[in-house]
Design a protein around this motif. Sequence first.
Motif, PDB file in Angstrom:
ATOM      1  N   MET A  17       0.843  -1.191   0.000  1.00  0.00           N
ATOM      2  CA  MET A  17       0.000   0.000   0.000  1.00  0.00           C
ATOM      3  C   MET A  17       0.877   1.239   0.000  1.00  0.00           C
ATOM      4  O   MET A  17       1.982   1.224   0.535  1.00  0.00           O
ATOM      5  N   THR A  18       0.355   2.287  -0.577  1.00  0.00           N
ATOM      6  CA  THR A  18       1.019   3.581  -0.556  1.00  0.00           C
ATOM      7  C   THR A  18       0.083   4.539   0.158  1.00  0.00           C
ATOM      8  O   THR A  18      -1.114   4.569  -0.133  1.00  0.00           O
ATOM      9  N   ILE A  19       0.632   5.303   1.105  1.00  0.00           N
ATOM     10  CA  ILE A  19      -0.195   6.289   1.789  1.00  0.00           C
ATOM     11  C   ILE A  19       0.381   7.683   1.558  1.00  0.00           C
ATOM     12  O   ILE A  19       1.588   7.847   1.416  1.00  0.00           O
ATOM     13  N   ASN A  20      -0.499   8.644   1.511  1.00  0.00           N
ATOM     14  CA  ASN A  20      -0.094  10.035   1.365  1.00  0.00           C
ATOM     15  C   ASN A  20      -0.243  10.704   2.721  1.00  0.00           C
ATOM     16  O   ASN A  20      -1.317  10.647   3.322  1.00  0.00           O
ATOM     17  N   LEU A  21       0.819  11.296   3.211  1.00  0.00           N
ATOM     18  CA  LEU A  21       0.807  11.973   4.497  1.00  0.00           C
ATOM     19  C   LEU A  21       1.139  13.445   4.312  1.00  0.00           C
ATOM     20  O   LEU A  21       1.966  13.794   3.460  1.00  0.00           O
ATOM     21  N   GLU A  40       2.537  15.064   9.414  1.00  0.00           N
ATOM     22  CA  GLU A  40       2.253  13.674   9.767  1.00  0.00           C
ATOM     23  C   GLU A  40       3.485  12.803   9.517  1.00  0.00           C
ATOM     24  O   GLU A  40       3.840  11.952  10.348  1.00  0.00           O
ATOM     25  N   ILE A  89       2.790   1.303  11.785  1.00  0.00           N
ATOM     26  CA  ILE A  89       1.532   1.382  11.049  1.00  0.00           C
ATOM     27  C   ILE A  89       0.739   0.093  11.205  1.00  0.00           C
ATOM     28  O   ILE A  89      -0.481   0.129  11.420  1.00  0.00           O
TER      29      ILE A  89
END
Length: 50
Positions: free
Chosen positions: A10-14, A18, A37
Amino acid sequence: MNKKWAVKRMTINLASNEAKNLEKYCEQTGRPATDVIRELIRALSITKQE
Protein backbone atom coordinates in the motif's frame (compact mmCIF):
# COMPACT_ATOMS: atom_id res chain seq x y z
CA MET A 1 9.46 -19.90 13.54
CA ASN A 2 8.99 -18.86 9.93
CA LYS A 3 6.07 -16.52 9.23
CA LYS A 4 4.51 -16.45 5.80
CA TRP A 5 2.79 -13.18 5.01
CA ALA A 6 0.08 -12.61 2.49
CA VAL A 7 1.38 -9.27 1.30
CA LYS A 8 -0.59 -6.35 -0.04
CA ARG A 9 1.58 -3.35 -0.78
CA MET A 10 0.00 0.00 0.00
CA THR A 11 1.02 3.58 -0.56
CA ILE A 12 -0.19 6.29 1.79
CA ASN A 13 -0.09 10.03 1.36
CA LEU A 14 0.81 11.97 4.50
CA ALA A 15 0.91 15.68 5.17
CA SER A 16 4.45 16.83 5.92
CA ASN A 17 3.71 17.21 9.66
CA GLU A 18 2.25 13.67 9.77
CA ALA A 19 5.34 12.26 8.06
CA LYS A 20 7.62 14.16 10.46
CA ASN A 21 5.68 12.87 13.47
CA LEU A 22 5.94 9.30 12.22
CA GLU A 23 9.67 9.68 11.52
CA LYS A 24 10.31 11.18 14.97
CA TYR A 25 8.32 8.42 16.67
CA CYS A 26 10.27 5.78 14.75
CA GLU A 27 13.58 7.40 15.71
CA GLN A 28 12.58 7.61 19.37
CA THR A 29 11.35 4.02 19.57
CA GLY A 30 13.84 2.45 17.16
CA ARG A 31 10.99 0.81 15.27
CA PRO A 32 10.39 0.86 11.52
CA ALA A 33 7.38 2.77 10.19
CA THR A 34 5.89 -0.43 8.77
CA ASP A 35 5.70 -1.99 12.25
CA VAL A 36 4.19 1.15 13.77
CA ILE A 37 1.53 1.38 11.05
CA ARG A 38 0.70 -2.34 11.32
CA GLU A 39 0.24 -1.98 15.09
CA LEU A 40 -2.09 0.99 14.61
CA ILE A 41 -4.16 -0.91 12.05
CA ARG A 42 -4.43 -3.95 14.35
CA ALA A 43 -5.72 -1.68 17.12
CA LEU A 44 -8.66 -0.47 15.00
CA SER A 45 -12.07 -1.39 16.35
CA ILE A 46 -14.22 -3.02 13.69
CA THR A 47 -17.95 -3.69 14.05
CA LYS A 48 -19.25 -6.85 12.41
CA GLN A 49 -21.93 -6.32 9.79
CA GLU A 50 -24.61 -9.02 9.76
